[in-house]
Design an enzyme around this catalytic site. Structure first.
Site, PDB file in Angstrom:
ATOM      1  N   ASP A  12       0.876  -1.185   0.000  1.00  0.00           N
ATOM      2  CA  ASP A  12       0.000   0.000   0.000  1.00  0.00           C
ATOM      3  C   ASP A  12       0.907   1.227   0.000  1.00  0.00           C
ATOM      4  O   ASP A  12       2.136   1.113   0.133  1.00  0.00           O
ATOM      5  CB  ASP A  12      -0.899   0.002   1.259  1.00  0.00           C
ATOM      6  CG  ASP A  12      -1.826   1.221   1.312  1.00  0.00           C
ATOM      7  OD1 ASP A  12      -2.369   1.606   0.263  1.00  0.00           O
ATOM      8  OD2 ASP A  12      -1.992   1.806   2.399  1.00  0.00           O
ATOM      9  N   SER A  13       0.289   2.414  -0.126  1.00  0.00           N
ATOM     10  CA  SER A  13       1.073   3.640  -0.051  1.00  0.00           C
ATOM     11  C   SER A  13       1.430   3.988   1.394  1.00  0.00           C
ATOM     12  O   SER A  13       2.329   4.790   1.630  1.00  0.00           O
ATOM     13  CB  SER A  13       0.257   4.794  -0.628  1.00  0.00           C
ATOM     14  OG  SER A  13      -0.967   4.887   0.070  1.00  0.00           O
ATOM     15  N   TYR A  44      -0.819   8.329  -2.806  1.00  0.00           N
ATOM     16  CA  TYR A  44      -0.872   7.904  -4.201  1.00  0.00           C
ATOM     17  C   TYR A  44      -2.063   8.573  -4.914  1.00  0.00           C
ATOM     18  O   TYR A  44      -2.031   8.782  -6.126  1.00  0.00           O
ATOM     19  CB  TYR A  44      -1.068   6.379  -4.295  1.00  0.00           C
ATOM     20  CG  TYR A  44       0.180   5.532  -4.166  1.00  0.00           C
ATOM     21  CD1 TYR A  44       1.436   6.100  -3.938  1.00  0.00           C
ATOM     22  CD2 TYR A  44       0.097   4.138  -4.286  1.00  0.00           C
ATOM     23  CE1 TYR A  44       2.566   5.291  -3.829  1.00  0.00           C
ATOM     24  CE2 TYR A  44       1.227   3.334  -4.187  1.00  0.00           C
ATOM     25  CZ  TYR A  44       2.455   3.912  -3.959  1.00  0.00           C
ATOM     26  OH  TYR A  44       3.568   3.113  -3.858  1.00  0.00           O
ATOM     27  N   GLY A  45      -3.110   8.875  -4.143  1.00  0.00           N
ATOM     28  CA  GLY A  45      -4.382   9.337  -4.713  1.00  0.00           C
ATOM     29  C   GLY A  45      -4.274  10.456  -5.740  1.00  0.00           C
ATOM     30  O   GLY A  45      -4.865  10.375  -6.809  1.00  0.00           O
ATOM     31  N   CYS A  76      -4.384  -1.665  -1.941  1.00  0.00           N
ATOM     32  CA  CYS A  76      -4.520  -0.238  -2.199  1.00  0.00           C
ATOM     33  C   CYS A  76      -5.373  -0.091  -3.458  1.00  0.00           C
ATOM     34  O   CYS A  76      -5.045  -0.674  -4.496  1.00  0.00           O
ATOM     35  CB  CYS A  76      -3.129   0.361  -2.407  1.00  0.00           C
ATOM     36  SG  CYS A  76      -3.142   2.051  -3.008  1.00  0.00           S
ATOM     37  N   ASN A  77      -6.441   0.659  -3.326  1.00  0.00           N
ATOM     38  CA  ASN A  77      -7.355   0.803  -4.468  1.00  0.00           C
ATOM     39  C   ASN A  77      -6.722   1.610  -5.588  1.00  0.00           C
ATOM     40  O   ASN A  77      -6.944   1.342  -6.763  1.00  0.00           O
ATOM     41  CB  ASN A  77      -8.639   1.490  -4.018  1.00  0.00           C
ATOM     42  CG  ASN A  77      -9.457   0.606  -3.112  1.00  0.00           C
ATOM     43  OD1 ASN A  77     -10.370  -0.048  -3.548  1.00  0.00           O
ATOM     44  ND2 ASN A  77      -9.098   0.542  -1.839  1.00  0.00           N
ATOM     45  N   THR A  78      -5.929   2.623  -5.214  1.00  0.00           N
ATOM     46  CA  THR A  78      -5.299   3.446  -6.242  1.00  0.00           C
ATOM     47  C   THR A  78      -4.314   2.585  -7.035  1.00  0.00           C
ATOM     48  O   THR A  78      -4.265   2.638  -8.267  1.00  0.00           O
ATOM     49  CB  THR A  78      -4.580   4.656  -5.596  1.00  0.00           C
ATOM     50  OG1 THR A  78      -5.414   5.192  -4.556  1.00  0.00           O
ATOM     51  CG2 THR A  78      -4.300   5.736  -6.618  1.00  0.00           C
ATOM     52  N   GLU A 155      -3.426   8.720   8.442  1.00  0.00           N
ATOM     53  CA  GLU A 155      -1.972   8.615   8.620  1.00  0.00           C
ATOM     54  C   GLU A 155      -1.535   9.378   9.885  1.00  0.00           C
ATOM     55  O   GLU A 155      -0.551   9.035  10.512  1.00  0.00           O
ATOM     56  CB  GLU A 155      -1.221   9.152   7.394  1.00  0.00           C
ATOM     57  CG  GLU A 155      -1.381   8.289   6.137  1.00  0.00           C
ATOM     58  CD  GLU A 155      -0.523   7.011   6.117  1.00  0.00           C
ATOM     59  OE1 GLU A 155       0.550   6.988   6.746  1.00  0.00           O
ATOM     60  OE2 GLU A 155      -0.936   6.027   5.461  1.00  0.00           O
ATOM     61  N   CYS A 187     -11.088   2.730  -0.490  1.00  0.00           N
ATOM     62  CA  CYS A 187      -9.708   3.088  -0.133  1.00  0.00           C
ATOM     63  C   CYS A 187      -9.403   2.326   1.141  1.00  0.00           C
ATOM     64  O   CYS A 187     -10.234   2.317   2.068  1.00  0.00           O
ATOM     65  CB  CYS A 187      -9.595   4.592   0.106  1.00  0.00           C
ATOM     66  SG  CYS A 187      -7.967   5.088   0.740  1.00  0.00           S
ATOM     67  N   THR A 188      -8.256   1.679   1.193  1.00  0.00           N
ATOM     68  CA  THR A 188      -7.986   0.822   2.351  1.00  0.00           C
ATOM     69  C   THR A 188      -7.707   1.633   3.626  1.00  0.00           C
ATOM     70  O   THR A 188      -7.622   1.069   4.706  1.00  0.00           O
ATOM     71  CB  THR A 188      -6.813  -0.135   2.057  1.00  0.00           C
ATOM     72  OG1 THR A 188      -5.697   0.632   1.575  1.00  0.00           O
ATOM     73  CG2 THR A 188      -7.206  -1.162   1.019  1.00  0.00           C
ATOM     74  N   HIS A 189      -7.567   2.942   3.493  1.00  0.00           N
ATOM     75  CA  HIS A 189      -7.440   3.785   4.687  1.00  0.00           C
ATOM     76  C   HIS A 189      -8.793   4.020   5.372  1.00  0.00           C
ATOM     77  O   HIS A 189      -8.844   4.382   6.534  1.00  0.00           O
ATOM     78  CB  HIS A 189      -6.864   5.158   4.319  1.00  0.00           C
ATOM     79  CG  HIS A 189      -5.381   5.179   4.127  1.00  0.00           C
ATOM     80  ND1 HIS A 189      -4.770   4.668   3.019  1.00  0.00           N
ATOM     81  CD2 HIS A 189      -4.384   5.673   4.908  1.00  0.00           C
ATOM     82  CE1 HIS A 189      -3.458   4.837   3.113  1.00  0.00           C
ATOM     83  NE2 HIS A 189      -3.201   5.448   4.251  1.00  0.00           N
TER      84      HIS A 189
HETATM   85  N1  DGL Z   1      -4.843   3.265   0.664  1.00  0.00           N
HETATM   86  C1  DGL Z   1      -4.809   3.683  -0.674  1.00  0.00           C
HETATM   87  C2  DGL Z   1      -6.044   3.300  -1.465  1.00  0.00           C
HETATM   88  O1  DGL Z   1      -6.681   2.348  -1.123  1.00  0.00           O
HETATM   89  C3  DGL Z   1      -4.334   5.024  -1.088  1.00  0.00           C
HETATM   90  C4  DGL Z   1      -4.190   6.201  -0.249  1.00  0.00           C
HETATM   91  C5  DGL Z   1      -3.317   7.233  -0.946  1.00  0.00           C
HETATM   92  O2  DGL Z   1      -2.104   7.007  -0.946  1.00  0.00           O
HETATM   93  O3  DGL Z   1      -3.820   8.229  -1.489  1.00  0.00           O
HETATM   94  O4  DGL Z   1      -6.341   3.898  -2.462  1.00  0.00           O
END
Ligand code: DGL
Length: 287
Positions: A12-13, A44-45, A76-78, A155, A187-189
């Protein structure tokens, strides 16, 4: 070491993919997990998808060639939106992304066929979720919103409170008013913010995230390939390694709250920067 004993690589990021690790260890507690959070390049978004793809290849090469993982999880979805197909083509180990498992579940759970999606700008703009849902049923009505600040606050270890609720209203009011019955946390966050998101969306909207569905899919595929460790009874607490590309980006507050949230009391990160100078120069030019 046989393939079965090799670890599962998860990337993930930042700390978002840990919500997926949690689900993996919940149903496969004896699996070894190696986690890589690319905190040097977080978030990453907002980045170009090609740039994210480049990071994902670097991390995947490291996990597969240096860490010898038996499967690769893009938690990570991105990253999944940017690189899933190319990563699947490049490597011979099973690769898992966030999107397919969750859209299938969203489709099954929705009665009204009105589905909300929230994620980073990269994920929402890539239309990857939208495409996947519409392939299942062209009549689905989709309402989406990018929620980039959610990543930042997670974060920082901020999971609740008036500031989070205000932010959640700003991002989610439009989707709630569209009367969706399912909201995809794309988004996994975002699972860290489940409580304030639920508060805004109300009890009639089901929230679904990638972790659980992914973990089930991973278990099924490892088993089909005869590379699942048998006798999944209790957590193999020593068989985990958590790495980040920049340890200074991990906040103390995240460590305090995240450890409790995830139930990893001894969560610690090692720093390992796998990105070469040549790679960085190339990326700056591409920006
Ligand atoms: N956790 C990541 C996701 O699922 C990305 C968060 C990011 O880095 O912007 O997209």
């Amino acid at each position: 070491m046989g393939v079965r004993e090799k670890p599962i690589g998860v990337l993930d990021s930042g700390v978002g993919g840990l919500t997926v690790v949690n689900e993996i260890l919940d149903i496969m507690p004896r699996e070894k997990v190696i986690y890589y959070g690319d905190t040097l390049h977080l978030p990453y978004g907002p980045r170009l998808l090609d740039e994210v793809k480049n990071f994902v290849f670097n991390i995947s090469d490291f996990l597969i060639n240096k860490k010898n993982v038996k499967a690769l999880v893009l938690a990570c979805n991105t990253a999944t939106s940017a690189a899933m197909e190319d990563v699947e083509q490049k490597y011979s180990v099973p690769v898992f992304g966030t999107i397919e498992s969750v859209t299938e579940k969203a489709y099954t759970l929705s009665n009204s066929k009105r589905i909300g999606i929230i994620g980073t700008e990269g994920t929402v703009n890539s239309q990857a979720y939208q495409r996947s849902l519409l392939q299942k049923d062209a009549e689905i009505k989709i309402f989406s919103a990018a929620c980039p600040k959610f990543v930042e606050i997670v974060e920082q270890g901020i999971f609740s409170g008036p500031m989070v609720e205000k932010m959640a209203h700003k991002y989610l009011d439009g989707i709630r008013e569209a009367d969706v019955d399912v909201l995809i946390l794309g988004c996994t966050h975002f699972p860290y913010l489940r409580a304030p998101i639920k508060k805004v969306m109300g009890k009639n909207t089901k929230l679904i995230s990638s972790g659980q569905a992914m973990a089930r899919e991973i278990k099924k595929v490892l088993d089909q390939n005869n590379i699942l460790i048998p006798d999944q009874k209790k957590r193999n607490v020593f068989a985990r390694e958590f790495m980040v590309s920049d340890r200074n980006s991990i906040s103390r507050d995240f460590l305090d709250k995240g450890r409790k949230f995830l139930d990893f009391p001894s969560l610690k990160f090692k720093e390992k920067n796998i990105f070469t100078k040549r790679n960085k120069v190339h990326l700056q030019k591409g920006e």
